[in-house]
Design an enzyme around this catalytic site. Structure first.
Site, PDB file in Angstrom:
ATOM      1  N   ASP A  15     -33.924   9.979  13.756  1.00 53.52           N
ATOM      2  CA  ASP A  15     -34.306  11.180  14.502  1.00 53.52           C
ATOM      3  C   ASP A  15     -34.338  12.434  13.626  1.00 53.52           C
ATOM      4  OD1 ASP A  15     -34.616   9.800  16.837  1.00 53.52           O
ATOM      5  OD2 ASP A  15     -32.537  10.085  17.461  1.00 53.52           O
ATOM      6  N   VAL A  16     -33.457  12.498  12.651  1.00 51.70           N
ATOM      7  CA  VAL A  16     -33.373  13.718  11.836  1.00 51.70           C
ATOM      8  C   VAL A  16     -34.537  13.857  10.861  1.00 51.70           C
ATOM      9  CG1 VAL A  16     -30.861  13.816  11.998  1.00 51.70           C
ATOM     10  CG2 VAL A  16     -31.924  12.654  10.058  1.00 51.70           C
TER      11      VAL A  16
END
Lengths: 464, 100
Positions: free
Chosen positions: A394-395
């Site tokens: 996600d990052v």
């Protein structure tokens, strides 16, 4: 020892604790800082013994219990693997919370020992302070136990939600305030016990709706709570070392929670009210049609990186789970031998607690001056040949910058897609914690390496 | 009129929050995990209260209810003190600079 003299020494302990935190501003001074902390603790304990006028036979028992607890603590400290640091810290928080509860109970049962009045007629201020200390301590304890169980994997990391959850929490919170008020009016011991029990329940209810990837916030928050509990007891005992420490720890935890929330672009309340992963499932199912991905193997990856001039490594929680940090370090060593410039990029919320990735890399002997924070390194992706994403998802998702509909929109992300090619080590195409598909998987410059992070990295080392 | 000593303690508390605020912001992000473990260790200074609780009261009966809670709190805090400082030390030993 006179009360004034011991108060003076407690103040010195407090200052030593401040210096202990101050030392952490750089790795060079940090070890010295830790010694300041140990010195402060030693002074506090010795002064406490000296300030008690008589402590005949009890003293020996205190020493025995101190040694028992100390040996258990030392044993854990030496044995614990670095990957288990989040649950260890959560576990330790629970102990501070419970200790605060026990001290408060003891003060309530025998107020004269603490100069707080007599049973049934405890000074009003002291009663408020000790009940606050007990309530926050109890919430810290049960909340940390839940966090521990979730991090340890004994309890599912997915959020547990039910109807009227927040309403019930609010009611219980108000009930706690009412009980404290009622306790001050009546001094009834049953009210005090009920207060402690309700607080234990609130701690559980507060943490169960929060999902696994929000644990960095939860741990920081519980850190903060344990500080406020200690401060409450510090006021009861009129002890400045405890008040100073409580304030330090309380604000430290609060700042860390703030940094973690900012790293996810979410408000504190949004995290605490929980259920991120649960609400988003509906939005991502529709985009599930098969898109082509480029699939690579270890040889391709080794070839790409060997011929690169600079490589940036992006580690995430998956690296910790696979214990791939040592293999990663070997890979980097091999690349460096080939003249490749390698650095590491760490997202603020990578891992399960603040600074988690940094500790794991340090454990694998990665020098800390090769490891960079998001703001420091994000511009370098544009000039880098290969980004090696290991266990993060996600990052790195560019959707956070482009799609206002996305639940992670606005979250600061690492600009991995700007590098010439991206190697993405992952076990499958499954979305990350936030339940969102990562656009990065389908880009032309992305090569997916489907494997366990550790195995893949080891294979790359072999082919280098 | 005399000032209630509570006000002095409150002053210490509030000033310490400010000190904590500035000190913690200056902590480098790569040391946030040791920061958590060391704050954990120092908050166990609550053992001061535990010792007072354990030794409170008469010498002939060291195991009254309030003492027992004190002893339990000593064990918990001691686990934290030794565990917290040692694990912090262990982590900090690992942070090394690049060899020239």
């Amino acid at each position: 020892m006179s009360a004034n003299l011991s108060a003076f020494f407690y103040l010195i302990s407090g200052i030593l604790f401040i210096l202990a935190l101050r030392g952490l501003s750089s790795p060079e001074t940090s070890r010295q800082g830790n010694y300041f902390g140990i010195a402060g603790m030693t002074i506090s304990i010795i002064v406490t013994f000296l300030s008690l006028d008589s402590f005949g036979s009890g003293f020996i028992y205190v020493l025995i219990f101190l040694v028992i607890g100390g040996s258990v603590g030392a044993f854990i400290a030496f044995r614990i693997p670095m990957t288990a640091m989040p649950e260890l810290v959560a576990g330790f928080h629970s102990l501070v919370g419970l200790a605060a509860v026990f001290v408060a109970i003891s003060a309530f049962l025998k107020p004269e020992a603490f100069n707080l009045g007599i049973v049934g007629d405890i000074k009003l201020a002291s009663l408020i302070e000790m009940s606050l200390g007990a309530a926050i301590g109890a919430i810290t304890f049960s909340g940390s136990i839940i966090a521990f169980l979730k991090l340890r994997g004994i309890m599912s990391g997915s959020p547990i939600t039910f109807k009227f959850q927040h309403f019930i929490n609010l009611l219980l919170g108000l009930f706690i305030i009412f009980l404290i008020f009622y306790l001050c009016r009546t001094q009834l011991s049953n009210v005090f016990w009920l207060l402690v029990i309700i607080s234990f329940i609130v701690g559980v209810l507060l943490i169960i709706p929060i999902g696994g990837a929000d644990m960095p916030v939860v741990i920081s928050m519980l850190n903060s709570y344990s500080g406020w509990a200690a401060a409450g007891i510090g006021f009861t005992l009129e002890n400045s070392a405890l008040i100073i420490t409580g304030a330090l720890v309380g604000s430290s935890g609060a700042i860390l929670s703030y940094i973690m929330c900012k790293g996810m672009n979410r408000s504190f309340f949004n995290v605490i009210l929980g259920g991120w992963g649960a609400t988003e499932q509906t939005s991502n199912t529709k985009s599930k049609e098969q898109k082509p991905v480029k699939n690579g193997n270890a040889d391709d990856a080794a070839f790409l990186m060997k011929n690169a001039s600079s490589v940036i490594i992006v580690p995430g929680y998956g690296m910790a789970v696979a214990q791939a940090q040592h293999a990663l370090r070997e890979m980097v060593d091999a690349l460096k031998k080939n003249g490749v410039k390698v650095s590491y990029a760490i997202h603020p919320v990578a891992g399960r607690m603040p600074g988690h990735m940094n500790v794991l890399l340090a454990e694998a002997n990665v020098p800390y001056d090769e490891v960079f924070e998001l703001e420091e390194i994000n511009n370098d992706f544009a000039n880098c040949d290969v980004a090696y994403v290991i266990g993060a998802n996600d990052v790195t998702n560019p959707v956070a910058k482009t799609d206002p509909q996305s639940p992670i929109y606005g979250m600061p992300v690492l600009d991995v897609e700007k590098s010439k090619s991206v190697l993405f080590v992952k076990r499958s195409l499954s979305p990350g914690y936030a339940g969102i598909d990562n656009d990065l998987f389908y880009r032309d410059n992305t090569l997916m390496l489907f494997a366990d992070a550790k195995k893949m990295t080891e294979e790359i080392v072999k082919s280098l | 009129m005399e000032i209630d000593p509570f006000i002095f303690r409150l002053s210490i508390f509030i000033l310490s929050i400010f000190v904590g605020y500035y000190v913690v912001w200056s902590v480098t992000p790569s040391l946030h995990t040791p920061l958590m473990s060391v704050t954990n260790a120092i908050s166990s200074v609550i053992i001061v209260g535990a010792i007072i609780a354990a030794l409170a009261g008469s010498n002939d009966n060291v195991f009254e209810m309030s003492n027992i809670f004190g002893f339990l709190a000593i064990v918990l805090a001691a686990v934290n003190i030794f565990g917290g400082f040692l694990v912090t030390q262990r982590m900090l030993q690992m942070y090394k600079k690049k060899k020239k």
